[in-house]
Design a protein around this motif. Structure first.
Motif, short mmCIF file in Angstrom:
data_model
loop_
_atom_site.label_atom_id
_atom_site.label_comp_id
_atom_site.label_asym_id
_atom_site.label_seq_id
_atom_site.Cartn_x
_atom_site.Cartn_y
_atom_site.Cartn_z
N HIS A 166 25.74 33.84 39.08
CA HIS A 166 26.20 32.67 38.33
C HIS A 166 27.65 32.34 38.69
N ALA A 167 27.95 31.04 38.68
CA ALA A 167 29.28 30.57 39.09
C ALA A 167 30.40 31.21 38.29
N THR A 168 30.20 31.39 36.98
CA THR A 168 31.27 31.96 36.15
C THR A 168 31.60 33.38 36.58
N THR A 169 30.57 34.15 36.90
CA THR A 169 30.79 35.52 37.34
C THR A 169 31.48 35.56 38.69
N ARG A 170 31.07 34.67 39.59
CA ARG A 170 31.71 34.63 40.90
C ARG A 170 33.18 34.24 40.79
N LEU A 171 33.50 33.32 39.87
CA LEU A 171 34.91 32.95 39.66
C LEU A 171 35.73 34.18 39.26
N ILE A 195 29.41 44.24 35.31
CA ILE A 195 29.71 43.89 36.70
C ILE A 195 31.20 43.69 36.95
N LEU A 196 31.91 43.07 36.02
CA LEU A 196 33.33 42.77 36.26
C LEU A 196 34.20 44.02 36.20
N ILE A 198 33.24 47.12 36.51
CA ILE A 198 32.84 48.03 37.60
C ILE A 198 33.43 47.54 38.92
N ALA A 199 33.41 46.22 39.13
CA ALA A 199 34.03 45.66 40.34
C ALA A 199 35.51 46.00 40.39
N ALA A 200 36.18 45.89 39.25
CA ALA A 200 37.62 46.22 39.21
C ALA A 200 37.86 47.67 39.62
N LEU A 201 37.02 48.57 39.13
CA LEU A 201 37.16 49.98 39.49
C LEU A 201 36.86 50.20 40.97
N ARG A 202 35.87 49.52 41.49
CA ARG A 202 35.55 49.68 42.92
C ARG A 202 36.70 49.16 43.79
N LEU A 203 37.41 48.16 43.28
CA LEU A 203 38.52 47.60 44.05
C LEU A 203 39.79 48.42 43.93
N GLY A 204 39.81 49.42 43.03
CA GLY A 204 40.96 50.31 42.94
C GLY A 204 41.62 50.42 41.60
N ALA A 205 41.06 49.76 40.56
CA ALA A 205 41.63 49.91 39.22
C ALA A 205 41.58 51.38 38.81
N LYS A 206 42.54 51.78 37.99
CA LYS A 206 42.62 53.18 37.57
C LYS A 206 41.59 53.53 36.51
N GLU A 207 41.40 52.63 35.54
CA GLU A 207 40.44 52.87 34.47
C GLU A 207 40.02 51.54 33.87
N ASN A 262 34.31 36.92 30.21
CA ASN A 262 33.38 35.96 30.82
C ASN A 262 32.27 35.73 29.79
N ILE A 263 32.55 34.85 28.84
CA ILE A 263 31.62 34.70 27.70
C ILE A 263 31.27 33.22 27.55
N VAL A 264 31.62 32.60 26.45
CA VAL A 264 31.40 31.17 26.22
C VAL A 264 32.65 30.62 25.56
#
Length: 324
Positions: A166-171, A195-196, A198-207, A262-264
């Protein structure tokens, strides 16, 4: 001819938007089961019986379901893929439609569990990420992207939660791809599949700390985290409403470099006054899920809450704001 019999579980309030969504996809022959109508029928027709079967009452309890049929062939599976993605979009637009769980019955001579998977493809996000369905990890195209330095975000797309399509998630993913440099603390409000965060952690976030009011999200988020080699030492998922649950508020604390929502639109407006205490000194608030005709309203509420909008992005009629 074989048929796919599909059910969408929703709420009484969700029946009309789900039916409208199906109609827009060319699916008009639907069967509706609704507890509210069942109870009204019982209440207004006492003269016809003095006993109602307990099993029937239990079967209808809390039930609002739409059933429809598709041909069990290539076109039917393609249409089912469209329905799955449309349900994902509807979940971002409304919070009164229940689980929007899509289930299938009575399929013969076809492996539906694998057929629907063809409609999920790897997605390159920004300069670093690639979202990879779990079963495509060994795909040569995926391996090529990984060899080129892409960071894989592995997901097992469920029937009800976000997959990045979905576009909002991709943004949001694109913004994270640009903003995560390593060592950040991230808070994901309304995490869904996770997803968001987990993506942050995969990109290098600490926690990362994630929460959602839907208790199903907790298991899904932890399962997706495990697929990416992420454990409870860096990732926490809890259930509750941050606006009313004091125990959750205490567990979350503050000092986050990035807060995600990422809600409404309505939920973002309600959250806006509570965001600033959650942020570190130079932290940012990334919100999305905002339909275009409410974008200016949300922007005004964010500013009224003392937040400065640093960036505005849009895609396919949806907006995201990056604030400080």
């Amino acid at each position: 001819m074989d048929w796919l019999q599909l059910h969408i579980d929703t709420t009484h309030a969700g029946l009309e938007p789900v039916e409208t969504m199906l109609s827009a996809l060319g699916i008009d022959g639907v069967v509706i089961d609704d507890e509210t109508e069942f109870q009204d029928f019982l209440e207004n027709n006492h003269q016809y019986w003095d006993y109602v079967d307990e099993d029937l009452t239990a079967q209808m309890a809390g039930k609002s379901r739409i059933t429809f049929y598709l041909e069990a062939g290539e076109e039917g599976f393609a249409k089912m893929g469209e329905v799955r993605l449309a349900l994902e979009q509807l979940k971002t637009q409304r919070d009164d439609c229940g689980s929007l769980l899509l289930t299938l019955e009575n399929l013969k001579d076809a492996d539906w569990e694998n057929n629907w998977k063809q409609y999920y493809k790897p997605m390159e996000i920004g300069e670093h990420l690639v979202v990879v369905p779990q079963w495509l990890q060994e795909d040569p195209k995926v391996q090529k992207l990984l060899a080129e330095g892409r960071v894989p975000l592995i997901l097992d797309p469920g029937l009800t939660f976000g997959t990045g399509s979905h576009a909002t998630t991709r943004l949001c993913l694109t913004a994270l791809d640009q903003r995560i440099h390593g060592g950040e603390r991230v808070l994901d409000l309304g995490c869904g599949s996770g997803i968001l965060s987990i993506a942050a952690l995969r990109l290098g976030a600490k926690e990362a700390f994630a929460c959602d009011i839907d208790d199903k999200c907790q298991d899904v988020a932890y399962e997706n985290a495990a697929l990416n080699g992420i454990g409870a030492d860096t990732y926490t998922v809890q259930v509750g409403d941050i606006l009313t649950n004091e125990a959750l508020q205490a567990a979350i604390g503050g000092g986050y470099d990035i807060v995600l929502a990422n809600i409404v639109a309505d939920v973002i407006i309600a959250l806006a006054p509570a965001v600033r205490p959650l942020l570190a000194e130079h932290g940012v608030f990334l919100c999305s899920g905002i339909i275009d005709d409410r974008a200016e309203e949300v922007a005004e509420k964010l500013r009224a809450a003392g937040l400065e909008i640093l960036e505005t992005h849009s895609a396919e009629g949806w907006f995201s704001y990056l604030c400080r």
